[in-house]
Motif scaffolding. Structure first.
Motif, mmCIF file in Angstrom:
data_model
loop_
_atom_site.group_PDB
_atom_site.id
_atom_site.type_symbol
_atom_site.label_atom_id
_atom_site.label_comp_id
_atom_site.label_asym_id
_atom_site.label_seq_id
_atom_site.Cartn_x
_atom_site.Cartn_y
_atom_site.Cartn_z
ATOM 1 N N LYS A 101 -24.549 103.697 -21.059
ATOM 2 C CA LYS A 101 -24.987 104.373 -20.030
ATOM 3 C C LYS A 101 -26.109 104.390 -19.835
ATOM 4 O O LYS A 101 -26.747 105.364 -20.737
ATOM 5 C CB LYS A 101 -23.808 105.842 -19.877
ATOM 6 C CG LYS A 101 -22.376 105.295 -19.445
ATOM 7 C CD LYS A 101 -21.798 106.545 -19.426
ATOM 8 C CE LYS A 101 -20.381 106.299 -19.191
ATOM 9 N NZ LYS A 101 -19.501 107.723 -19.150
ATOM 10 N N ASP A 159 -19.445 100.241 -23.048
ATOM 11 C CA ASP A 159 -20.727 100.130 -22.266
ATOM 12 C C ASP A 159 -21.606 101.270 -22.554
ATOM 13 O O ASP A 159 -21.374 102.353 -22.945
ATOM 14 C CB ASP A 159 -20.199 100.195 -20.946
ATOM 15 C CG ASP A 159 -19.512 99.129 -20.297
ATOM 16 O OD1 ASP A 159 -19.563 97.795 -21.092
ATOM 17 O OD2 ASP A 159 -18.935 99.119 -19.219
ATOM 18 N N ALA A 181 -27.991 111.243 -15.853
ATOM 19 C CA ALA A 181 -28.830 111.392 -16.986
ATOM 20 C C ALA A 181 -27.871 111.471 -18.335
ATOM 21 O O ALA A 181 -26.519 111.778 -18.034
ATOM 22 C CB ALA A 181 -29.674 112.483 -16.760
ATOM 23 N N ALA A 227 -21.485 109.250 -28.336
ATOM 24 C CA ALA A 227 -21.552 108.099 -29.269
ATOM 25 C C ALA A 227 -21.187 106.481 -28.492
ATOM 26 O O ALA A 227 -20.351 106.404 -28.110
ATOM 27 C CB ALA A 227 -20.181 108.284 -30.183
ATOM 28 N N ASP A 228 -22.519 105.965 -28.407
ATOM 29 C CA ASP A 228 -22.515 104.755 -27.657
ATOM 30 C C ASP A 228 -22.138 103.744 -28.616
ATOM 31 O O ASP A 228 -21.608 102.615 -28.371
ATOM 32 C CB ASP A 228 -23.804 104.275 -27.294
ATOM 33 C CG ASP A 228 -24.239 105.355 -26.036
ATOM 34 O OD1 ASP A 228 -23.633 105.338 -25.148
ATOM 35 O OD2 ASP A 228 -25.359 105.749 -26.074
ATOM 36 N N LYS A 276 -39.616 103.315 -24.489
ATOM 37 C CA LYS A 276 -40.726 102.439 -23.904
ATOM 38 C C LYS A 276 -40.373 100.941 -24.512
ATOM 39 O O LYS A 276 -40.547 99.821 -23.874
ATOM 40 C CB LYS A 276 -42.034 102.855 -24.319
ATOM 41 C CG LYS A 276 -42.556 103.893 -23.501
ATOM 42 C CD LYS A 276 -43.977 104.288 -23.773
ATOM 43 C CE LYS A 276 -43.940 105.006 -25.075
ATOM 44 N NZ LYS A 276 -45.284 105.905 -25.179
ATOM 45 N N ASN A 277 -39.785 100.909 -26.047
ATOM 46 C CA ASN A 277 -39.966 99.534 -26.740
ATOM 47 C C ASN A 277 -38.145 99.230 -26.965
ATOM 48 O O ASN A 277 -38.308 99.017 -28.204
ATOM 49 C CB ASN A 277 -40.802 99.450 -27.798
ATOM 50 C CG ASN A 277 -42.164 100.030 -27.693
ATOM 51 O OD1 ASN A 277 -42.687 99.636 -26.724
ATOM 52 N ND2 ASN A 277 -42.411 101.105 -28.125
ATOM 53 N N GLY A 278 -37.462 99.116 -25.928
ATOM 54 C CA GLY A 278 -36.223 98.867 -26.247
ATOM 55 C C GLY A 278 -35.407 100.150 -26.375
ATOM 56 O O GLY A 278 -35.337 101.105 -25.605
ATOM 57 N N THR A 300 -28.051 113.586 -21.577
ATOM 58 C CA THR A 300 -28.772 114.774 -22.190
ATOM 59 C C THR A 300 -28.129 114.895 -23.629
ATOM 60 O O THR A 300 -26.915 114.870 -23.898
ATOM 61 C CB THR A 300 -28.083 116.245 -21.578
ATOM 62 O OG1 THR A 300 -26.729 116.016 -21.231
ATOM 63 C CG2 THR A 300 -28.566 116.206 -19.983
ATOM 64 N N LYS A 334 -32.772 104.455 -24.046
ATOM 65 C CA LYS A 334 -33.558 103.469 -23.664
ATOM 66 C C LYS A 334 -35.030 103.887 -23.808
ATOM 67 O O LYS A 334 -35.667 105.045 -23.035
ATOM 68 C CB LYS A 334 -33.332 102.919 -22.046
ATOM 69 C CG LYS A 334 -33.348 101.439 -22.220
ATOM 70 C CD LYS A 334 -33.063 100.853 -20.872
ATOM 71 C CE LYS A 334 -33.547 99.386 -21.252
ATOM 72 N NZ LYS A 334 -33.103 98.505 -19.937
ATOM 73 N N LYS A 385 -29.744 96.073 -31.149
ATOM 74 C CA LYS A 385 -30.805 96.349 -32.176
ATOM 75 C C LYS A 385 -31.494 97.675 -31.621
ATOM 76 O O LYS A 385 -31.774 97.621 -30.360
ATOM 77 C CB LYS A 385 -31.805 95.302 -32.295
ATOM 78 C CG LYS A 385 -32.509 95.424 -33.676
ATOM 79 C CD LYS A 385 -33.574 94.296 -33.800
ATOM 80 C CE LYS A 385 -33.712 93.524 -34.811
ATOM 81 N NZ LYS A 385 -34.768 92.220 -34.689
#
Lengths: 617, 617
Positions: free
Chosen positions: A398, A396, A422, A371-372, A350-352, A424, A348, A325
Motif C-alpha cells: 500500500k 500488495d 497514509a 508487514a508488507d 526518494k530512491n526506491g 504510519t 517508498k 529490492k
C-alpha cells in the motif's frame, strides 16, 4: 524424517511440496472463469494468429510499387475496384493501377502488398488520389506473425492472468484444464481464544489466525472451511482433525501459543494413525511448526503468534516468489543458528523502497498489519545494517504518505478527516527525524524537549536535518490521571504521595522524564513512591492499569485520561509538531494534511500558529 | 464536455470516477469472506489489544527485583505459589520471594512485573531455581501496547488484505461494511469477431477482449456478465446495450477495430437517450475510446486492439497504482501531441528490472501476453532512450529465465520438455547479443552468418561480449518449400524459376540473405522473379501463403515446411546456438536447459557437440 532435532526450512518445504504435488486433480473450466487458476496443460496453438493477412488501418489496399512517386504535391490516382470490411469473405484481386477500399481488420486482397491510410487519400467517384507513398507490407499484419500454428503459448503450471486468458481466447479455446482448487480445513486451538463477534471475556483474546489463514487461502485461489476453536484437549482436537480430514486435502491448526500445544498436536496426529514428519523448524519465527500426515493428507500445526503464523504459512505454501529490492535503514541483530524471517514494513523513498523492521514483535497484530513482507536472514548472518535487502512480499504494497515518527492519536484524526491515505510507522520522534533525513518519511510527528526548555527545533539543528520544515502542530497536556474521588488537586497528590499506588512509564519516554522532573521539583525521593518500578509502555496502558485497579495514579496525556473516563490534573504542556520534507510541500496529500491540521477539531489545544511553518532548514 | 476535440486522459478519468463514486452501495459481509473487498467504514478499535498484560513466554511470573542477583552459578530460589495458563481467570498475586508458573498468553498476576523463561529455571517441588536475572517488563506484552482503544485501525476505502482482516479480527469484529461489487456488462462488437470454441471461419478472428476484460473485472473483485458478440448494426447494438444496462452499473463495449464502430456506438448511445461525454482521448493507444452515459450509467466503448483495450481499461478503471522502477534499455520514438502508454515486458537483470518495449504492436495478442505493464510517455516527450522509467504493472510479474534473442520453435520444445519456466522475448539475434551484454538475458538464441561463412562467433567478438559462453545448439535446414507436385528438385527450380510465383522474406532476415545468395550463385536476376517484392515476416507466413495458393514457392526452414505439410528442398544449413552469461551457468534452470538441449528430440539436426561450450569470452 526427524523430530527430535529441529529440521531445516528446506526439509519442511520439501515435505510439504511432496504432498502438494499429490493433490493435483484436474478439471476443465470455462475460460471466462479461469483467471487466477493454474494451468494443468500446455497451451499450444493449432491456428495462426492472425489467421490471414490483415489490414492494420482503414484505407486502401494497393500495390506498393504503384505509390512510389506519390507525395503531397503529386498524388497518384488509382481505380477503386471494390471494398472489403472486417469479416468480409470476398475473393477479389487487384492489378497495377487498382486498389480496394479496406477497413481495419479486413483481409488483404490478392495482389495487394500494402495499405495506404485513409488520411492520405481523397476519394473521387470510382477513383482515389493517394498523397503518400507506402513501402511493401506497410500497415499489413501478416498471417501467423503474432502466433504460429504449433507454437507453445502457455506452459503447464502457469497461473493465468487476464493477459494469458486473452492469448488463449485468441487461439480459439474457450475451455482450459486447470488444477482443482485445494480444499483446506482450518482449526483454531487454545483455551484463551474466542471468536470475533463474541463478547470479550477476561484473559481471552480474539482469534486472528483463522481469519488471516482463510483470507490467504482465498487469495491463493484455494477453498477453506473453518472448524471452529478447539480447547487444549486432545480428544476434542482429534475429533476436529478427523472431521476436517474428511472434507479437505490439508488441515491447518493454529492459535495456541503455549509450548504444550505442540505436544498435544503431535499426540493427536499419532493417535489418529498418522505420522509426524517434522516437529520444530530451525527458523525464527516459526520454531513450533509441526508437519504431520494422516491418511496421506497433510496436517500442519502453525505457530500461534499472528505474524509468525502468516509468515510460516507463506514460506511453506506459497511458491510464487514475489520479491522487491529495498534498503534496510536500520540495525537488526539476528538470532544465531536459525534462519530469521524478519517482518518489514515498506515505504517508498526518494530512491526506491526502504524496508523497516517491525518493532512490536510477532505477538502484535499491528506488526501483522504493517508487514508488507519479510527479509530472510540466513542463519550465519548476525547483523543486518544499512544495506540492500530482498523483501518477500506478503501481498500488495500500500502506498501513500509516509508518516514516520512518534505516534499520536491526533494524526489518526487528521488522516481520517482529510480522507488521506497514509502509512504510519511508529518509531519515536528521533526515528522520525532520521527517516526525514533519509528521505523515507514525508512527515514525522515529533515531541522532543531540549534541556533549554525548547521543543523540537534544537533537535532538528543537532541532527543537521536539511531541506525540511517544521510545521507547528498541537499541544498535548501531560498530567496525572486517576479515578479516586479523594484526590483533590496537585497539592493533595504531593502531600499524600506515599499513600497512592503509582504506575510509571518506560525509561526514555517523555512522560517518564516529566514525572522525574516533577518529583525532583517537589523534593520527593523516588524510592518513596509505591510502584515507581512498575512501568507501562503507553499512555493507554497506564490508564487501563488505573481503570482495572492495579494502580491508583499515573502520568499521561489528557486525551487518553478522558477516553478512559479518568480524572486528570495537568502538569505540563508539550509541543507535538510535524517535520516535513520540503520537496513534499507541493504534494496534494501533504497540503491536505496541513489544511486539515489547521481546520479539524482535535482533542488537543491548538496554538494560534497551528499549521504554520515555524522553522526551515 | 467536448467530443469533437480529443479530450485529455485526466478529463476522461474524472468523468469515469465521478460515476464510479456514485455506485458506492454498501453491504455488510462476514469477515471470513472480506479479503479483497473495499472498506466502506473506518475501523476503530473499542478494545485494547492485548486486553490485559500478557506473558510472551512460558516460564515464571516474578518480581524482577528478586532476580537481579541470579546467574548460572548463583541461582535464586522462589516459592511457586500458583500456576496460570492461557485463558485462565485467576485472582492471584505474588509477594517478594514468590512466583507463579505462567504459560505464554496468560495474564500477568498482580505483583509480578516480569517473566523468566522456563529455559532458565529448574523446578524443585514447590520451589523453582532461577538462573537468569530479568529486567522489569521483560517478556510481558502490556495491555493496549498493540492497539489502543479508540485507535483507528483501518480507513474507509482500504482494500482488505489478509493482514488487515487479521487486525479486524483482533479487535473482535466478525463483520465489516464494504462497498458492493460493481456489476459490469460486457458486449463485444464487430462483424469479424467470433467466439472461442466456435470453428474459425475465413477472415474472422476470435474474440479476445471479452475475456481479458472479464478476467480483469474478476481480478478487481467486481462481477461481470457477457452479452455476446454484436454485429456492426446499430439496432442490434442498441438492444444489447439496453439489456446490459438493466442488469449492470456499467456497460463496456469492445472488439471492433474499424473507425466506423465509434460512430455506431455514439449514435446508439444518443438514440437510447444518453449523452456522449467523450469521443476520443488524446492518448496512444486508445484514441477511439468513447465515454457515454445512459440512464445515469456509464457506457464505455474501448479500443478494439487487445493491448489497447486492456491498457485503456486499466488507466480508466484501476485506481490502485502499482508501479515499479525499471531501466529502459532501448530507444523509442513517441508520437508527439499524445500521451503514450507504451506496453513493456519486464525482465529481471543484474541491477533490478529492465523494461523492453513490445515490438509486435497493439494488434498482436502476444504483445498482450508479454505486457507486464506500460510506461507513460508524456505528450511533450519525443524519445525514450536508455533511462529509468516507472512501469505501471498490469498485474503480477512472472519471473524465470530470461531468453532474449531470435525466436525458434526449438526453444519452446526445450522449455517444455525440461519443465523450465522462462520468459522468451523475441528481439532477433543481434538484440539477444545486446541483452546478454547488458545482463538482462540469461540465454540468447542466435544465428548470425558472417561473411567468412562462420556462424555466431565473429559477431560475439565484434560486439565485444564479455563473461559469456556460446553453447552449440542445433542446425536448422533452410530451403525451398512448395506444394506443387511438378517441382522435381533444385535443378527444376533453377531452370523454371520464372514460371513460379514466389514469396520472399523481409530484408535483414537470414533467409532473405540466403535467397539473394542463391540467386547470385545461379546467375539469376532478381527482377525476373515474380513476387520478389512480396515479403513475409516469418517462416510460417511464407508457408501459409503457399498453402493458401497466394504463392507457389518460398524459402524457409524445414521444420515449418513439414508442419504445414509442404514439400522441402534443402539449400543450406545454419547454426542456431545459445549465448549464455557465465554467471548463470550454475543456475539450476540454465543447467536444466543445457541438459535438455542435449537430450531432447528436436525437429532439427543436432551436431555431435550439441550442448557443449564452443566459445568463451
Amino acid at each position: 524424517m526427524r523430530y527430535l532435532e529441529l529440521c531445516s526450512i528446506e526439509e519442511a518445504k520439501e515435505a510439504i511440496s511432496k504432498y502438494l504435488s499429490k493433490y493435483k486433480d484436474v478439471e476443465e473450466v470455462d475460460l471466462f472463469n479461469a483467471v487466477g487458476r493454474v494451468l494443468a496443460e500446455d497451451i499450444i496453438s493449432d491456428i495462426d494468429v492472425p489467421p490471414f493477412d490483415r489490414s492494420q488501418m482503414d484505407g486502401y489496399a494497393v500495390k506498393a510499387e504503384d505509390t512510389y512517386t506519390a507525395d503531397e504535391d503529386n498524388p497518384i490516382t488509382l481505380k477503386v475496384v471494390g471494398s472489403v470490411k472486417a469479416g468480409d469473405v470476398k475473393d477479389i484481386e487487384i492489378n497495377h493501377g487498382e486498389c480496394i477500399e479496406i477497413a481495419t481488420g479486413a483481409g488483404i486482397p490478392k495482389g495487394a502488398n500494402a495499405v495506404v491510410m485513409v488520411e492520405y487519400t481523397e476519394k473521387l467517384g470510382d477513383y482515389v488520389k493517394i498523397y503518400k507513398a507506402v513501402a511493401p507490407h506497410e500497415n499489413i499484419q501478416y498471417c501467423g506473425t503474432d502466433i504460429m500454428s504449433g507454437e507453445l503459448i502457455l506452459r503447464k503450471g502457469t497461473k493465468l492472468t487476464p493477459r494469458d486468458i486473452g492469448a488463449i481466447a485468441a487461439i480459439g479455446k474457450n475451455k482450459v484444464k486447470v488444477y482443482k482448487k485445494l480444499n483446506i480445513g482450518i482449526i483454531s486451538t487454545g483455551n484463551e481464544i474466542i471468536s470475533p463477534g463474541e463478547k470479550l471475556e477476561p484473559y481471552k483474546i480474539y482469534d486472528i489466525n483463522a481469519y488471516t489463514l482463510a483470507s490467504s487461502i482465498l487469495e491463493k485461489g484455494w477453498n477453506f472451511k473453518f472448524y471452529g476453536i478447539v480447547r487444549d484437549d486432545k480428544e476434542e482436537l482429534k475429533k476436529a482433525i478427523e472431521n476436517a480430514l474428511k472434507e479437505n486435502d490439508i488441515v491447518l491448526l493454529s492459535g495456541g501459543t503455549s509450548a504444550g500445544v505442540g505436544d498435544l498436536t503431535e499426540s493427536a496426529i499419532k493417535e489418529l494413525g498418522g505420522e509426524v514428519l517434522i516437529h520444530g523448524i530451525k527458523i525464527k519465527p516459526g520454531k513450533p511448526t509441526i508437519v504431520g500426515v494422516v491418511n496421506d493428507k497433510l496436517v500442519v500445526g502453525l505457530p500461534g503468534y499472528p505474524t509468525s503464523c502468516l509468515i510460516v504459512f507463506d514460506v511453506l505454501f506459497n511458491d510464487e516468489k514475489k520479491t522487491l529490492k529495498a534498503f534496510f535503514p536500520m540495525r537488526h541483530i539476528s538470532a544465531k543458528g536459525r534462519t530469521e524471517y524478519l517482518p518489514v514494513s515498506l515505504v517508498k523513498s526518494k530512491n526506491g523502497y526502504s524496508a523497516y523492521s517491525i518493532t512490536k514483535g510477532s505477538g502484535a497484530i499491528t506488526s501483522l498489519s504493517n508487514a508488507d513482507g519479510y527479509v530472510v536472514i540466513e542463519e550465519n548472518r548476525e547483523i543486518l545494517e544499512n544495506e540492500d535487502v530482498e523483501v518477500h512480499l506478503l501481498g500488495d504494497i500500500k502506498v501513500g504518505l509516509n508518516i514516520i515518527g512518534s505516534h499520536c492519536i491526533g494524526v489518526d484524526v487528521i488522516l481520517k478527516e482529510g480522507n488521506i491515505f497514509a502509512k504510519t510507522i511508529n518509531v519515536g520522534s528521533l526515528g522520525g527525524i532520521m527517516a526525514i533525513k533519509r528521505g523515507e518519511a514525508d512527515i514525522a510527528g515529533i515531541h522532543l524537549l531540549d534541556n533549554s526548555g525548547e521543543y523540537n527545533i534544537p533537535f532538528i539543528k543537532k541532527y543537521k536535518v536539511r531541506d525540511a520544515v517544521l510545521v507547528r502542530g498541537y499541544i498535548r497536556e501531560q498530567g496525572f490521571m486517576f479515578k479516586r474521588d479523594n484526590i483533590d488537586g496537585i497539592e493533595d497528590i504531593i502531600k499524600n504521595i506515599k499513600k497512592y499506588k503509582f504506575i510509571n512509564r518506560n525509561k526514555g519516554s517523555g512522560t517518564r522524564i516529566l514525572f522525574d522532573k516533577f518529583l525532583k521539583e517537589h523534593g520527593i525521593n523516588k524510592d518513596e513512591i509505591d510502584g515507581y518500578g512498575i512501568e507501562a509502555k503507553t499512555h493507554s496502558a497506564v490508564a487501563v492499569s488505573i481503570v482495572m485497579g492495579k494502580a491508583d495514579i499515573g502520568m499521561g496525556i489528557r486525551t487518553v485520561a478522558e477516553q478512559y473516563g479518568l480524572r486528570f490534573i495537568p502538569i505540563a504542556e508539550e509541543h507535538y509538531d510535524f517535520l516535513i520534507r520540503k520537496e513534499k510541500l507541493d504534494d496534494e496529500d501533504v497540503k491536505k494534511f496541513i489544511e486539515t491540521l489547521k481546520k479539524v477539531k482535535l482533542p488537543f489545544k491548538k496554538p494560534e500558529n497551528c499549521g504554520e511553518i515555524i522553522f526551515e532548514c
